[in-house]
Motif scaffolding. Sequence first.
Motif, PDB file in Angstrom:
ATOM      1  N   GLU A   1       0.776  -1.235   0.000  1.00 37.82           N
ATOM      2  CA  GLU A   1       0.000   0.000   0.000  1.00 37.82           C
ATOM      3  C   GLU A   1       0.808   1.286   0.000  1.00 37.82           C
ATOM      4  O   GLU A   1       0.229   2.366  -0.083  1.00 37.82           O
ATOM      5  N   MET A   2       2.126   1.219   0.084  1.00 41.32           N
ATOM      6  CA  MET A   2       2.898   2.459   0.225  1.00 41.32           C
ATOM      7  C   MET A   2       3.158   3.131  -1.121  1.00 41.32           C
ATOM      8  O   MET A   2       3.383   2.470  -2.135  1.00 41.32           O
ATOM      9  N   TYR A   3       3.124   4.457  -1.092  1.00 36.81           N
ATOM     10  CA  TYR A   3       3.532   5.265  -2.241  1.00 36.81           C
ATOM     11  C   TYR A   3       5.025   5.530  -2.090  1.00 36.81           C
ATOM     12  O   TYR A   3       5.445   6.390  -1.314  1.00 36.81           O
ATOM     13  N   THR A   4       5.834   4.775  -2.824  1.00 32.96           N
ATOM     14  CA  THR A   4       7.289   4.832  -2.701  1.00 32.96           C
ATOM     15  C   THR A   4       7.904   5.211  -4.036  1.00 32.96           C
ATOM     16  O   THR A   4       7.460   4.749  -5.088  1.00 32.96           O
ATOM     17  N   PHE A   5       8.923   6.053  -3.993  1.00 38.12           N
ATOM     18  CA  PHE A   5       9.586   6.495  -5.228  1.00 38.12           C
ATOM     19  C   PHE A   5      11.027   6.876  -4.920  1.00 38.12           C
ATOM     20  O   PHE A   5      11.411   7.073  -3.758  1.00 38.12           O
TER      21      PHE A   5
ATOM     22  N   LEU B   1       5.667   8.385   0.906  1.00 36.84           N
ATOM     23  CA  LEU B   1       4.658   9.240   1.522  1.00 36.84           C
ATOM     24  C   LEU B   1       4.139   8.505   2.758  1.00 36.84           C
ATOM     25  O   LEU B   1       3.810   7.318   2.672  1.00 36.84           O
ATOM     26  N   ARG B   2       4.074   9.178   3.879  1.00 42.87           N
ATOM     27  CA  ARG B   2       3.778   8.481   5.138  1.00 42.87           C
ATOM     28  C   ARG B   2       2.406   7.782   5.076  1.00 42.87           C
ATOM     29  O   ARG B   2       1.389   8.411   4.759  1.00 42.87           O
TER      30      ARG B   2
ATOM     31  N   PRO C   1      -2.401  14.568   6.648  1.00 41.59           N
ATOM     32  CA  PRO C   1      -2.706  13.604   5.590  1.00 41.59           C
ATOM     33  C   PRO C   1      -1.765  12.404   5.600  1.00 41.59           C
ATOM     34  O   PRO C   1      -0.575  12.538   5.878  1.00 41.59           O
ATOM     35  N   MET C   2      -2.321  11.234   5.319  1.00 43.34           N
ATOM     36  CA  MET C   2      -1.578   9.982   5.155  1.00 43.34           C
ATOM     37  C   MET C   2      -1.930   9.420   3.773  1.00 43.34           C
ATOM     38  O   MET C   2      -2.932   9.816   3.169  1.00 43.34           O
ATOM     39  N   PHE C   3      -1.129   8.475   3.310  1.00 45.51           N
ATOM     40  CA  PHE C   3      -1.291   7.990   1.939  1.00 45.51           C
ATOM     41  C   PHE C   3      -1.136   6.474   1.888  1.00 45.51           C
ATOM     42  O   PHE C   3      -0.128   5.929   2.336  1.00 45.51           O
ATOM     43  N   ARG C   4      -2.151   5.808   1.336  1.00 40.77           N
ATOM     44  CA  ARG C   4      -2.073   4.354   1.135  1.00 40.77           C
ATOM     45  C   ARG C   4      -2.705   4.002  -0.198  1.00 40.77           C
ATOM     46  O   ARG C   4      -3.806   4.459  -0.514  1.00 40.77           O
ATOM     47  N   TYR C   5      -2.014   3.171  -0.946  1.00 41.92           N
ATOM     48  CA  TYR C   5      -2.541   2.743  -2.243  1.00 41.92           C
ATOM     49  C   TYR C   5      -3.425   1.527  -2.015  1.00 41.92           C
ATOM     50  O   TYR C   5      -2.945   0.394  -1.885  1.00 41.92           O
ATOM     51  N   GLU C   6      -4.729   1.754  -1.897  1.00 40.16           N
ATOM     52  CA  GLU C   6      -5.688   0.673  -1.751  1.00 40.16           C
ATOM     53  C   GLU C   6      -6.942   1.018  -2.539  1.00 40.16           C
ATOM     54  O   GLU C   6      -7.087   2.137  -3.025  1.00 40.16           O
TER      55      GLU C   6
ATOM     56  N   GLN D   1      -5.613   9.233  -0.189  1.00 40.36           N
ATOM     57  CA  GLN D   1      -5.125  10.302   0.692  1.00 40.36           C
ATOM     58  C   GLN D   1      -6.211  10.532   1.724  1.00 40.36           C
ATOM     59  O   GLN D   1      -7.355  10.823   1.385  1.00 40.36           O
ATOM     60  N   PHE D   2      -5.867  10.361   2.987  1.00 43.85           N
ATOM     61  CA  PHE D   2      -6.842  10.517   4.061  1.00 43.85           C
ATOM     62  C   PHE D   2      -6.179  11.265   5.213  1.00 43.85           C
ATOM     63  O   PHE D   2      -4.959  11.404   5.261  1.00 43.85           O
ATOM     64  N   VAL D   3      -6.981  11.760   6.122  1.00 40.81           N
ATOM     65  CA  VAL D   3      -6.468  12.565   7.229  1.00 40.81           C
ATOM     66  C   VAL D   3      -6.642  11.804   8.527  1.00 40.81           C
ATOM     67  O   VAL D   3      -7.730  11.304   8.830  1.00 40.81           O
ATOM     68  N   GLN D   4      -5.559  11.715   9.284  1.00 41.54           N
ATOM     69  CA  GLN D   4      -5.591  11.038  10.573  1.00 41.54           C
ATOM     70  C   GLN D   4      -5.342  12.018  11.707  1.00 41.54           C
ATOM     71  O   GLN D   4      -4.532  12.937  11.583  1.00 41.54           O
ATOM     72  N   TYR D   5      -6.053  11.794  12.804  1.00 40.65           N
ATOM     73  CA  TYR D   5      -5.721  12.403  14.091  1.00 40.65           C
ATOM     74  C   TYR D   5      -5.209  11.272  14.959  1.00 40.65           C
ATOM     75  O   TYR D   5      -5.807  10.185  14.992  1.00 40.65           O
ATOM     76  N   GLY D   6      -4.100  11.486  15.630  1.00 40.93           N
ATOM     77  CA  GLY D   6      -3.560  10.428  16.474  1.00 40.93           C
ATOM     78  C   GLY D   6      -2.816  10.988  17.660  1.00 40.93           C
ATOM     79  O   GLY D   6      -2.415  12.160  17.674  1.00 40.93           O
TER      80      GLY D   6
END
Length: 420
Positions: free
Chosen positions: A62-66, A76-77, A108-113, A122-127
Amino acid sequence: MKAPRGTQDLLPGVTEKWQYVEEKLKELSGRFHYQEIRTPIFEHTELFQRGVGDTTDIVQKEMYTFLDKGERSITLRPEGTASVVRSFVQHKLFGSPNQPTKLFYIGPMFRYERPQQGRMRQFVQYGVEALGSADPAIDAEVISLAMNAYQTLGLKSLKLAINSLGDQESRENHRQALVDHFTPVKEELCGDCQNRLEQNPLRVLDCKKDRDHPKMQDAPSILSYLNTNSNVYFEKVKAYLDVMGIEYQVDPNLVRGLDYYNHTAFEIMSDAEGFGAITTLSGGGRYNGLVQDLGGPETPGIGFALSIERLLMALEAEGVVLPIDEQLDCYVVALGEDANLKAAAIVNDLRQAGIQVDKDYQDKKFKGQFKAADRLKTKFVLVLGDDELSKNQIAVKNMETGEQETVAIDQLIRHMQGIL
């Protein structure tokens, strides 16, 4: 041109909801004495390989890696904990006399799903992350903060599930029991679970494809393999939740999808009708070895993260209306060239005084300006024509009552501050 798949534009009318929710979460964090940390949106790929775990779906799929221009692998985290812990180690926050270090983040966080409702690329997390305490009381505090995050905003249909993943010894014993349990039916499991059985068998229990397999129903429970220390720790966490009046269910099959968790694990779900098939709102747990894995000293930690998108979905499912003031304080209606010039000065002065105000910029007629003010749900319309200007006055109309009064322009700011 369209936004990339799995991303979205948040337009006016929606962004106000986000702002309201984010401000409430920041206020709540302050009440629990958690301070904000902001980390880079991209990190070295190795951070997530080591911090999240090579066997996780996040790292494997799921990671956006380059590669950047220096041929360095950048990602991207996909989540927030690894970045916060990296920062904790890099800046030696463990050396502060004020421990534990209690931090929160929103970003924002990023997962390829596969994009679906409430799950974006691209979604937003509170943690939050609490680093430096092995006290079961702080596990309960973090769970309490997570529950409060939803309850403060008006959600009621909530279910808290908790489990213990135990310490290293407990996990090793449970791991072997899972291998022995699933190996006879290994070929019946999905390809991912066949690999998990060798690499991280605990994650077989978290599989969505095989969750209805008969062997899942009687899989060995981690609770049966907790050693004395792990069992005592879990009982203390439950005791703290009990005295805080926080209702929970113990779910022996609850496992988190990241490799760094141990001891306490928890998830919060929505029971709201119509929320959707995926009911999980947030999750978290304890990760006592992660700081060491990223080069820091032995430091216990616990945290959780929630999706703002799914939080807003839950609010909608329960019919919670956020108390957002959509009204405009003032709208200046000006007639004539001189009045328009003076109106610009009045608008500027009101804004400098902290009053929300707007005016016409499309050369509308008198009636058109009033219609614009009405569409903007304006509380007060300030009318300035040649007659008012010659007397250095302005008419103030209350749009709710229809009452109108005349005010000296040099007294306008004080007058508006009074009635607003």
